[in-house]
Design a protein around this motif. Structure first.
Motif, PDB file in Angstrom:
ATOM      1  N   LEU A  46      -5.417   2.887  -7.201  1.00  0.00           N
ATOM      2  CA  LEU A  46      -4.290   2.669  -6.309  1.00  0.00           C
ATOM      3  C   LEU A  46      -4.583   3.239  -4.930  1.00  0.00           C
ATOM      4  O   LEU A  46      -4.306   2.603  -3.905  1.00  0.00           O
ATOM      5  CB  LEU A  46      -3.027   3.314  -6.893  1.00  0.00           C
ATOM      6  CG  LEU A  46      -1.741   3.194  -6.073  1.00  0.00           C
ATOM      7  CD1 LEU A  46      -1.377   1.733  -5.842  1.00  0.00           C
ATOM      8  CD2 LEU A  46      -0.602   3.932  -6.774  1.00  0.00           C
ATOM      9  N   VAL A  47      -5.148   4.424  -4.903  1.00  0.00           N
ATOM     10  CA  VAL A  47      -5.505   5.058  -3.628  1.00  0.00           C
ATOM     11  C   VAL A  47      -6.519   4.199  -2.882  1.00  0.00           C
ATOM     12  O   VAL A  47      -6.378   3.953  -1.675  1.00  0.00           O
ATOM     13  CB  VAL A  47      -6.062   6.472  -3.858  1.00  0.00           C
ATOM     14  CG1 VAL A  47      -6.653   7.033  -2.566  1.00  0.00           C
ATOM     15  CG2 VAL A  47      -4.967   7.399  -4.381  1.00  0.00           C
ATOM     16  N   ASP A  48      -7.533   3.730  -3.596  1.00  0.00           N
ATOM     17  CA  ASP A  48      -8.569   2.905  -2.961  1.00  0.00           C
ATOM     18  C   ASP A  48      -7.963   1.649  -2.349  1.00  0.00           C
ATOM     19  O   ASP A  48      -8.330   1.255  -1.233  1.00  0.00           O
ATOM     20  CB  ASP A  48      -9.638   2.516  -3.987  1.00  0.00           C
ATOM     21  CG  ASP A  48     -10.512   3.692  -4.394  1.00  0.00           C
ATOM     22  OD1 ASP A  48     -10.498   4.717  -3.676  1.00  0.00           O
ATOM     23  OD2 ASP A  48     -11.183   3.593  -5.434  1.00  0.00           O
ATOM     24  N   PHE A  49      -7.049   1.028  -3.075  1.00  0.00           N
ATOM     25  CA  PHE A  49      -6.458  -0.216  -2.592  1.00  0.00           C
ATOM     26  C   PHE A  49      -5.582   0.017  -1.366  1.00  0.00           C
ATOM     27  O   PHE A  49      -5.549  -0.803  -0.448  1.00  0.00           O
ATOM     28  CB  PHE A  49      -5.642  -0.875  -3.699  1.00  0.00           C
ATOM     29  CG  PHE A  49      -5.114  -2.237  -3.335  1.00  0.00           C
ATOM     30  CD1 PHE A  49      -5.943  -3.353  -3.357  1.00  0.00           C
ATOM     31  CD2 PHE A  49      -3.797  -2.405  -2.948  1.00  0.00           C
ATOM     32  CE1 PHE A  49      -5.468  -4.606  -3.001  1.00  0.00           C
ATOM     33  CE2 PHE A  49      -3.304  -3.648  -2.595  1.00  0.00           C
ATOM     34  CZ  PHE A  49      -4.142  -4.761  -2.615  1.00  0.00           C
ATOM     35  N   LEU A  50      -4.855   1.128  -1.340  1.00  0.00           N
ATOM     36  CA  LEU A  50      -3.942   1.411  -0.241  1.00  0.00           C
ATOM     37  C   LEU A  50      -4.611   2.066   0.964  1.00  0.00           C
ATOM     38  O   LEU A  50      -4.004   2.153   2.037  1.00  0.00           O
ATOM     39  CB  LEU A  50      -2.804   2.319  -0.728  1.00  0.00           C
ATOM     40  CG  LEU A  50      -1.779   1.679  -1.681  1.00  0.00           C
ATOM     41  CD1 LEU A  50      -0.841   2.745  -2.233  1.00  0.00           C
ATOM     42  CD2 LEU A  50      -0.997   0.582  -0.988  1.00  0.00           C
ATOM     43  N   THR A  51      -5.845   2.513   0.802  1.00  0.00           N
ATOM     44  CA  THR A  51      -6.545   3.169   1.905  1.00  0.00           C
ATOM     45  C   THR A  51      -6.673   2.229   3.109  1.00  0.00           C
ATOM     46  O   THR A  51      -7.095   1.083   2.980  1.00  0.00           O
ATOM     47  CB  THR A  51      -7.949   3.621   1.452  1.00  0.00           C
ATOM     48  OG1 THR A  51      -7.803   4.624   0.437  1.00  0.00           O
ATOM     49  CG2 THR A  51      -8.734   4.207   2.607  1.00  0.00           C
ATOM     50  N   GLY A  52      -6.280   2.728   4.256  1.00  0.00           N
ATOM     51  CA  GLY A  52      -6.354   1.955   5.497  1.00  0.00           C
ATOM     52  C   GLY A  52      -5.101   1.160   5.798  1.00  0.00           C
ATOM     53  O   GLY A  52      -4.966   0.605   6.894  1.00  0.00           O
ATOM     54  N   ALA A  53      -4.171   1.084   4.835  1.00  0.00           N
ATOM     55  CA  ALA A  53      -2.943   0.320   5.046  1.00  0.00           C
ATOM     56  C   ALA A  53      -1.858   1.198   5.664  1.00  0.00           C
ATOM     57  O   ALA A  53      -1.708   2.362   5.296  1.00  0.00           O
ATOM     58  CB  ALA A  53      -2.450  -0.262   3.735  1.00  0.00           C
ATOM     59  N   GLU A  54      -1.126   0.629   6.591  1.00  0.00           N
ATOM     60  CA  GLU A  54       0.015   1.333   7.188  1.00  0.00           C
ATOM     61  C   GLU A  54       1.279   1.135   6.365  1.00  0.00           C
ATOM     62  O   GLU A  54       2.209   1.945   6.426  1.00  0.00           O
ATOM     63  CB  GLU A  54       0.254   0.834   8.608  1.00  0.00           C
ATOM     64  CG  GLU A  54      -0.872   1.151   9.571  1.00  0.00           C
ATOM     65  CD  GLU A  54      -0.623   0.520  10.934  1.00  0.00           C
ATOM     66  OE1 GLU A  54       0.415   0.850  11.543  1.00  0.00           O
ATOM     67  OE2 GLU A  54      -1.443  -0.310  11.359  1.00  0.00           O
ATOM     68  N   ALA A  55       1.306   0.034   5.612  1.00  0.00           N
ATOM     69  CA  ALA A  55       2.475  -0.264   4.789  1.00  0.00           C
ATOM     70  C   ALA A  55       2.024  -0.854   3.463  1.00  0.00           C
ATOM     71  O   ALA A  55       0.941  -1.439   3.358  1.00  0.00           O
ATOM     72  CB  ALA A  55       3.409  -1.238   5.502  1.00  0.00           C
ATOM     73  N   GLY A  56       2.865  -0.689   2.445  1.00  0.00           N
ATOM     74  CA  GLY A  56       2.559  -1.241   1.143  1.00  0.00           C
ATOM     75  C   GLY A  56       3.782  -1.884   0.525  1.00  0.00           C
ATOM     76  O   GLY A  56       4.911  -1.462   0.768  1.00  0.00           O
ATOM     77  N   ILE A  57       3.549  -2.931  -0.255  1.00  0.00           N
ATOM     78  CA  ILE A  57       4.594  -3.525  -1.083  1.00  0.00           C
ATOM     79  C   ILE A  57       4.173  -3.274  -2.526  1.00  0.00           C
ATOM     80  O   ILE A  57       3.111  -3.733  -2.956  1.00  0.00           O
ATOM     81  CB  ILE A  57       4.746  -5.029  -0.818  1.00  0.00           C
ATOM     82  CG1 ILE A  57       5.267  -5.263   0.602  1.00  0.00           C
ATOM     83  CG2 ILE A  57       5.693  -5.666  -1.831  1.00  0.00           C
ATOM     84  CD1 ILE A  57       5.388  -6.728   0.991  1.00  0.00           C
ATOM     85  N   PHE A  58       4.988  -2.507  -3.249  1.00  0.00           N
ATOM     86  CA  PHE A  58       4.585  -2.091  -4.589  1.00  0.00           C
ATOM     87  C   PHE A  58       5.679  -2.418  -5.598  1.00  0.00           C
ATOM     88  O   PHE A  58       6.834  -2.668  -5.251  1.00  0.00           O
ATOM     89  CB  PHE A  58       4.261  -0.596  -4.609  1.00  0.00           C
ATOM     90  CG  PHE A  58       5.477   0.296  -4.594  1.00  0.00           C
ATOM     91  CD1 PHE A  58       5.872   0.969  -5.747  1.00  0.00           C
ATOM     92  CD2 PHE A  58       6.231   0.468  -3.438  1.00  0.00           C
ATOM     93  CE1 PHE A  58       6.996   1.776  -5.740  1.00  0.00           C
ATOM     94  CE2 PHE A  58       7.337   1.287  -3.419  1.00  0.00           C
ATOM     95  CZ  PHE A  58       7.727   1.944  -4.577  1.00  0.00           C
ATOM     96  N   ALA A  59       5.305  -2.388  -6.889  1.00  0.00           N
ATOM     97  CA  ALA A  59       6.260  -2.723  -7.949  1.00  0.00           C
ATOM     98  C   ALA A  59       6.331  -1.604  -8.972  1.00  0.00           C
ATOM     99  O   ALA A  59       7.146  -0.701  -8.872  1.00  0.00           O
ATOM    100  CB  ALA A  59       5.861  -4.040  -8.598  1.00  0.00           C
TER     101      ALA A  59
END
Length: 310
Positions: A46-59
């Motif tokens: 999860l951390v790897d996927f969100l790295t570099g993103a300013e925003a996330g859409i999660f479930a």
């Protein structure tokens, strides 16, 4: 707070697989990325996927300090869905991450499956279908929902919608909630009730609560013992609120007429304890899984982010 060049990472598998939602998000945030793995992301993935993103859409992903502490660039999380039991709100505050939440976006979907389950259990459809599939031609007589007493435990958006649907069957309606909506109750003739009254007086009991420290284990063996032997109970909210072992034991003893579970203590769940139980409906957390609900939830999550565009 966001601009068109902002990276939005979508961890939700359902959102990521939806072409309409993807295109709408990409029209506002062309640098968005999507979870193509088909798996729920957790911990390091999860951390790897969100790295570099300013925003996330999660479930369904678990959001806690262990995750957020490694994502200094992440500023906004927009919820796809309504359940927040996997969110550490203190961690969000500590790491200064804005949280966007949209209750009610899947209310109709969950309410409809609750109604269909209630009717199926009262009509003993699971029993009749199993017997028929085993080559037995028999007719187990059920009961109609019309005129029955229906009670909800948790009268939020989903519980209210379920009661509204049941009102068309001239049911006596009861609701247990710490914050009663007197206007809504008056409109549909709903009787504000205690937890014990809902359990003891209802022919159909439907649980629609969030999972919190206050609701975890709320419906245990003592509460289940209040249910009439002719009544059915359903949980389409979160596992852990209703004691599964106590529920199974009560049903095996003939102390209730049937039950429906769409959520479990552990998911995916072990179906072994449920084998050979009559008049039971088990589904793999599909309450909000309709085309319409996914679209509603996704659009709400997107709108929450586009409202923050500079």
């Amino acid at each position: 707070m966001l601009n068109r060049n902002s990276v939005v990472a979508v961890t939700s598998r359902s959102f990521s697989a939806n072409t309409e939602l993807r295109n709408r998000l990409l029209s506002s945030f062309p640098n968005s990325k999507f979870n193509e793995s088909g798996k729920i992301l957790s911990s390091e993935n999860l951390v790897d996927f969100l790295t570099g993103a300013e925003a996330g859409i999660f479930a369904l992903e678990k959001i806690d300090s262990a995750v957020l502490s490694k994502l200094p660039q992440l500023k906004i999380l927009s919820k796809f869905g309504v359940g927040v039991d996997g969110v550490d709100f203190q961690a969000l505050k500590t790491h200064n991450v804005k949280f966007l939440h949209f209750p009610g976006t899947n209310s109709n979907a969950v309410a409809e499956i609750a109604l269909s389950n209630a009717i199926s259990l009262l009509r003993r459809i699971p029993e009749n279908q199993r017997n028929f599939s085993n080559g037995e031609w028999g007719q187990l007589k059920g009961r109609e929902i019309h005129g029955k007493t229906v009670g909800v435990i948790g009268a939020g958006p989903i519980g209210k919608r379920f009661l509204e649907l049941c009102s068309f069957f001239d049911c006596e309606l009861r609701a247990f909630d710490l914050q009663q909506d007197e206007v809504f109750n008056k409109k549909f003739g709903i009787k504000a009730s205690s937890l014990g009254e809902v359990l003891a007086l209802s022919d159909v009991v439907s649980i629609h609560l969030p999972l919190t420290s206050q609701t975890k284990g709320m419906i245990s063996a003592d509460e289940i013992s209040l249910i009439k032997s002719t009544s059915v109970i359903m949980n389409l909210s979160r596992g852990g609120i209703l004691d599964e072992a106590a529920l199974i034991e009560a049903h095996r003893k003939g102390l209730l007429a049937g039950f429906a579970l769409d959520v479990f203590d552990k998911e995916p769940c072990d179906l072994t304890p449920f084998i050979d139980l009559p008049n039971v409906i088990l589904t793999p957390h599909i309450g909000g899984s309709t085309v319409e609900a996914i679209t509603n939830m996704g659009n709400a999550a997107i709108t929450g982010l586009t409202n923050l565009l500079k």
